[in-house]
Design an enzyme around this catalytic site. Sequence first.
Site, short mmCIF file in Angstrom:
data_model
loop_
_atom_site.label_atom_id
_atom_site.label_comp_id
_atom_site.label_asym_id
_atom_site.label_seq_id
_atom_site.Cartn_x
_atom_site.Cartn_y
_atom_site.Cartn_z
N GLY A 267 0.84 -1.18 0.00
CA GLY A 267 0.00 0.00 0.00
C GLY A 267 0.88 1.24 0.00
O GLY A 267 2.11 1.15 0.05
N VAL A 268 0.23 2.41 -0.06
CA VAL A 268 0.98 3.67 -0.12
C VAL A 268 1.07 4.26 1.29
O VAL A 268 0.19 4.05 2.11
CB VAL A 268 0.24 4.67 -1.04
CG1 VAL A 268 1.08 5.92 -1.24
CG2 VAL A 268 -0.07 4.02 -2.37
N ASN A 270 3.55 6.26 4.67
CA ASN A 270 4.76 6.47 5.43
C ASN A 270 5.45 5.16 5.81
O ASN A 270 6.66 5.01 5.67
CB ASN A 270 4.36 7.20 6.73
CG ASN A 270 5.31 8.32 7.03
OD1 ASN A 270 6.16 8.65 6.20
ND2 ASN A 270 5.18 8.89 8.21
N GLU A 292 -0.14 -2.31 -6.94
CA GLU A 292 -1.00 -1.35 -7.62
C GLU A 292 -0.25 -0.14 -8.15
O GLU A 292 -0.52 0.36 -9.23
CB GLU A 292 -2.06 -0.84 -6.65
CG GLU A 292 -3.38 -1.53 -6.76
CD GLU A 292 -4.30 -1.11 -5.64
OE1 GLU A 292 -5.02 -1.98 -5.16
OE2 GLU A 292 -4.30 0.06 -5.23
N ASN A 382 -10.87 6.73 3.00
CA ASN A 382 -10.64 6.62 1.56
C ASN A 382 -11.49 5.50 0.97
O ASN A 382 -12.50 5.74 0.34
CB ASN A 382 -9.15 6.38 1.28
CG ASN A 382 -8.29 7.48 1.89
OD1 ASN A 382 -8.73 8.62 2.03
ND2 ASN A 382 -7.08 7.15 2.27
N LYS A 406 -4.09 9.80 16.80
CA LYS A 406 -4.60 11.00 17.52
C LYS A 406 -4.04 11.06 18.95
O LYS A 406 -4.82 11.11 19.93
CB LYS A 406 -6.14 10.98 17.56
CG LYS A 406 -6.80 10.96 16.19
CD LYS A 406 -7.04 12.34 15.62
CE LYS A 406 -7.53 12.25 14.18
NZ LYS A 406 -7.25 13.42 13.38
#
Lengths: 500, 500
Positions: A267-268, A270, A292, A382, A406
């Site tokens: 996945g995309v 950090n 992907e 998303n 958070k």
Amino acid sequence: MTDRIANSELRSKLMSADEAAQFINNGDTVGMSGFTGAAYPKALPTAIADKAKEFHSKGDEFKINVLTGASTAPDCDGVLAEADAINYRMPYQSDPIMRGKVNSAEMKYQDIHLSHSGLQVEQGFFGNIDVAVIEVTRITEEGHLIPSSGVGNNIEYLEEADKVILEVNEWQSLDLEGMADIYRVPHLPNRTPIPINNVGDRIGNTYIQIDTNKVVAVVETNAPDRNSPFKEPDEISKQIAGNFLDFLEAEVAAGRLAYDRFIMQSGVGNVPNAVMAGLLDSKFENIQAYTEVVQDGMLDLIDAGKMTVSSATSFALSPEYAEKMNAEAKKYRDHLVLRPLQISNSPEVIRRMGLISSNGLIEADIYGNVNSTHVGGTRIMNGIGGSGDFTRNAFASTFISPSVAKDGAISAIVPFASHIDHTEHDAMVIITEYGFADLRGLAPRDRVKKMIAVAHPDYRPLLEEYYERAAKNKFLQTPHDLATAFDFHVNLAEKGSMKG
Amino acid sequence: MTDRIANSELRSKLMSADEAAQFINNGDTVGMSGFTGAAYPKALPTAIADKAKEFHSKGDEFKINVLTGASTAPDCDGVLAEADAINYRMPYQSDPIMRGKVNSAEMKYQDIHLSHSGLQVEQGFFGNIDVAVIEVTRITEEGHLIPSSGVGNNIEYLEEADKVILEVNEWQSLDLEGMADIYRVPHLPNRTPIPINNVGDRIGNTYIQIDTNKVVAVVETNAPDRNSPFKEPDEISKQIAGNFLDFLEAEVAAGRLAYDRFIMQSGVGNVPNAVMAGLLDSKFENIQAYTEVVQDGMLDLIDAGKMTVSSATSFALSPEYAEKMNAEAKKYRDHLVLRPLQISNSPEVIRRMGLISSNGLIEADIYGNVNSTHVGGTRIMNGIGGSGDFTRNAFASTFISPSVAKDGAISAIVPFASHIDHTEHDAMVIITEYGFADLRGLAPRDRVKKMIAVAHPDYRPLLEEYYERAAKNKFLQTPHDLATAFDFHVNLAEKGSMKG
């Protein structure tokens, strides 16, 4: 720049984006190119948004349905959402304005497995496709399209749409030509095996063939892809990446993985960036990616001679790396293959490859059910994207996430996931900065201890408390105390923290 | 009967089941044949159970891990569970005694996608396989195995096990020979496309080739498969079947389905039986099935000339139809193909076929998330079986169920599913006696009305009340009121009815 439009018939259809927007009517279903901020149309969305605003200012209705490959950018999803120009959107989005409109019920959003999206378009589940708006790098003399920085569902939209609008983007390198491998899975009932045996196999053309009679407009643009800036991995991300690499090493030690030719999906974000930085210094060689999107870290791995090939459907590069790509596409195209989404995310090919998948999560419960999409079960971030395609069909599936968000108000490990995108049957390994929970081969009850061990220490007593209560249930395959299963989430909504 | 053991080396290993049980030790992992009550070993399980009881009576430990194809029968899962002889069991079970032991935490059970089960065995996720116990119809002169009434994960267990015990069951018709199509998907990293383009394609051998040196015992048996009796469909089942056929007709009307060569997948049970009875009188011709099990209704469809071919991995026939099969296997084998589970349930082949899947459910929530496995989120019934393999990869996925159970105390439509096996991304059409809820192309909010319309009228006001409360949430992609999301289930546990 019209040398990028070598076909005279199509050159004769050159016009401005505002002129082209006349072909898009209220109520239309529009299939657009675009995947993770790459290869989306740069001009038409703003023109359509302007048209919508004009209609709305007169009290007239103007909304379209927008289907894409995945997320686009502020100058596509953003402007359209801001103009209230969208009725329905699928299959994935990540734009802040659009997300707000979705969560306030001002527009409809269906979150679909990416491998389903184009397939269901051709199966007619979304009705007629009125217009396709597709960005390309160049149009050949024969009228063939050379894809830009992504392929996504372009073939399906071009085939199914009544009308086609092409955007030719001069910003995209002409050297991208040759990177795309365009193979059309035949429509039902004539589907045949996808003849990919190795990650880098090329099985199709370098261009998309279309019915040029359907093209109603060609628009010239010169604008960059969205290109989210790259963030230097923080300490937590590095710890998670370290634990991911420990998991890989454990697989090698168990004889299930080799240092040579490990195949990754990523996945995309950090943490994946940190993972790829970690792989640079690892014992793994000839790494491949069947994934992907092409990310910065993959170009680094290619440059270092650690990665031989990456197969994807689009780029997701930082501005710096996008420039690098534009300058050196000729070099990188020996190591990159851009495929249609039905192939990059094909369950068939993914299962054949035997890859290790790695995707983010919002929360996972103590039994390994994963929520990838909804904060508090109601607020979508998303979407599931391709994580379901890869997770279900990987050799081994992993999910990576910091243990809290958070400032500790939100725990990534909860008693019961408030939305479930990946079930206990699919998620295998959950990785946080506290280690990896390998759930394979374990009955649900035996997973709990492992899941709590990767939770943040602040939340471990609360999770243990829940499980003690749950274990008083009469039925113990998957112990739960449903009356308090969502207490973490109720606390968060009422008191601002899952701790209560 | 030893003419069924034509290989002299293997004939020399003939012994009693009790003698063969000596090869199975405490702590062993044993891979057994068996799928939906067919083709399971008939003698060894009782012998192992007796051995376990003997050990236990002396205060010694004796537990094994049992891996199968799917559910077996009282004389397999039942006797082993009753003797407390099992530590861990995967991937599917339906035995009442075993279910009880699982839910009381006296044994461990992992509920796995059937298409994952054999694959993960060969990937080493379950450790070493010590013994395979496999039922066959006959052993050829070359030492090849002719499968009996099912194939399941037999190849994987035979390949991976250190020792092999074969049961040759005289009850199984010799005319089954030729029905099985044994194709071995190569191990990673050498997997290749599965060359099936049509439901009936035969791509392998009629026998399983093994390393005869690993065979430590051959046992003769003469015992029938479990063969659950067929129940005449009741009125509710007929109504559900009618609604399923209405859905098919709507697909035809929409141009998405043809009357000719419709491909079905079907779970087992009362409602599927009614569906197949309905298909007998329908306009559908040359029906095909790419499914897990051959059911009574399929033989009726074949006899009537309505079904050309059914591909499955085993039988699930009533005693009457099992007799019919034994008498007429020569005729039926022209219309039936029994495949290894990795192929009958292959995401690759299923997606290629474009079939319509149809499986049962315990409950679905108002957004279409489906619970197939756990009553009240904690008590497992059987397992997910292959429903995930088919649902995710079908052309269109359907779930069929009566709207209520236990005289109305349990609603099949709930605010939040108490366990999720199929997510909102996978389930497309939910069918009860009140109609079909077609969720395709709909954002979550737009699914609620359709789901409530197929709920039992007694539950509709309660569901509407919940949604009104949920819709007060600040975030509305998937409105929920988590504090009361499980009230139906809490009511059921505390007051005996979801109505409270």
